[in-house]
Design a protein around this motif. Sequence first.
Motif, mmCIF file in Angstrom:
data_model
loop_
_atom_site.group_PDB
_atom_site.id
_atom_site.type_symbol
_atom_site.label_atom_id
_atom_site.label_comp_id
_atom_site.label_asym_id
_atom_site.label_seq_id
_atom_site.Cartn_x
_atom_site.Cartn_y
_atom_site.Cartn_z
ATOM 1 N N ASP A 113 -21.490 48.454 30.826
ATOM 2 C CA ASP A 113 -22.537 47.752 31.567
ATOM 3 C C ASP A 113 -23.549 47.137 30.617
ATOM 4 N N ILE A 114 -24.225 46.089 31.108
ATOM 5 C CA ILE A 114 -25.263 45.390 30.357
ATOM 6 C C ILE A 114 -26.392 45.038 31.318
ATOM 7 N N MET A 165 -17.679 40.805 44.517
ATOM 8 C CA MET A 165 -18.410 39.567 44.259
ATOM 9 C C MET A 165 -18.118 38.556 45.358
ATOM 10 N N ALA A 166 -19.167 37.866 45.830
ATOM 11 C CA ALA A 166 -19.013 36.940 46.949
ATOM 12 C C ALA A 166 -18.717 35.518 46.486
ATOM 13 N N GLY A 178 -20.124 47.180 39.337
ATOM 14 C CA GLY A 178 -21.155 48.172 39.619
ATOM 15 C C GLY A 178 -22.539 47.624 39.309
ATOM 16 N N VAL A 179 -23.524 48.014 40.116
ATOM 17 C CA VAL A 179 -24.891 47.523 39.912
ATOM 18 C C VAL A 179 -25.872 48.679 40.088
ATOM 19 N N ARG A 180 -26.788 48.820 39.110
ATOM 20 C CA ARG A 180 -27.915 49.754 39.228
ATOM 21 C C ARG A 180 -29.212 48.959 39.116
ATOM 22 N N GLY A 218 -37.961 38.325 37.765
ATOM 23 C CA GLY A 218 -38.261 38.866 36.446
ATOM 24 C C GLY A 218 -37.630 40.216 36.185
ATOM 25 N N GLN A 219 -37.288 40.961 37.239
ATOM 26 C CA GLN A 219 -36.644 42.255 37.057
ATOM 27 C C GLN A 219 -35.166 42.069 36.716
ATOM 28 N N PHE A 220 -34.507 43.175 36.347
ATOM 29 C CA PHE A 220 -33.100 43.101 35.966
ATOM 30 C C PHE A 220 -32.315 44.250 36.579
ATOM 31 N N ALA A 221 -30.996 44.107 36.546
ATOM 32 C CA ALA A 221 -30.070 45.150 36.979
ATOM 33 C C ALA A 221 -29.165 45.513 35.810
ATOM 34 N N MET A 222 -28.659 46.721 35.809
ATOM 35 C CA MET A 222 -27.575 47.094 34.909
ATOM 36 C C MET A 222 -26.272 46.835 35.677
#
Length: 259
Positions: A41-42, A1-2, A78-80, A29-33
């Motif tokens: 994760d959420i 994280m920055a 983590g990011v998807r 409007g889009q999202f990431a997990m």
Amino acid sequence: MAQRRTDTPDTATIVLEPVGTALPPFTPGQFAMVYAFGVGDIPLSVSGIDGRRLTHTVRAVGAISGALHGVRPGQTVGVRGPFGTGWELSEEAGRDLLVVAGGIGLAPLRPLVRAALAELGRYGRLSVLIGARSPHELLYSDETAHWQAGARVLTTVDHPAPDWMGDVGVVTTLLDRAVFDPSTATAFVCGPEPMIRATADELVHRGVAPDRIRVSLERTMHCGTGHCGHCQLGPLLLCRDGPVVTWTRARPLLLIREL
């Protein structure tokens, strides 16, 4: 994280920078997990898009969101993604834009407002209506004050503090002072589900076409790819077919109790 900024006692905005190959570009409007290692994760909508960086605003309401709320610069998550549908601002040239946000629903609408302000000549008039439970729960107060230079920004709270000098009441009470032509405007609505229903129905009553009202819906999401079925809303899998859908699609589904 920055970077990390505390917005309210239970809400923080975190800026994530990739440690390797960046994810494909996100749209408003889009999202990431987003994964807190060792916890889970959420789904988190993007609240800012800046090149390779992603910004998320997270409210601590459970174990995973609490862990993500507590991360500090230098730590890794983590990011998807990207997942889901966006606000599709590219289709709105020449139209008045009406943005209505309730509570943390302002977070996924923030990139939309920023994009509209960056190309004001492309659209008609821009109105941003913001509601929160109390003044202490308003997000991005410094930034929304700057939005006034290019948009009509109105704010209301349910429970005022002694020093609050603004409006009091639900966010729909601000519609009379918004600037938009219902016959041609497009509305973007995000917040608690009762607020979405009340706002969308009021906009239809005022003459905005249901297919020109876009709402962002929330259901439990686990996979983000439409396979687990946890986010099903009737025929929709919101991680795939949403979260942004038109009121034409959303209204009949939200009328079904417990769906």
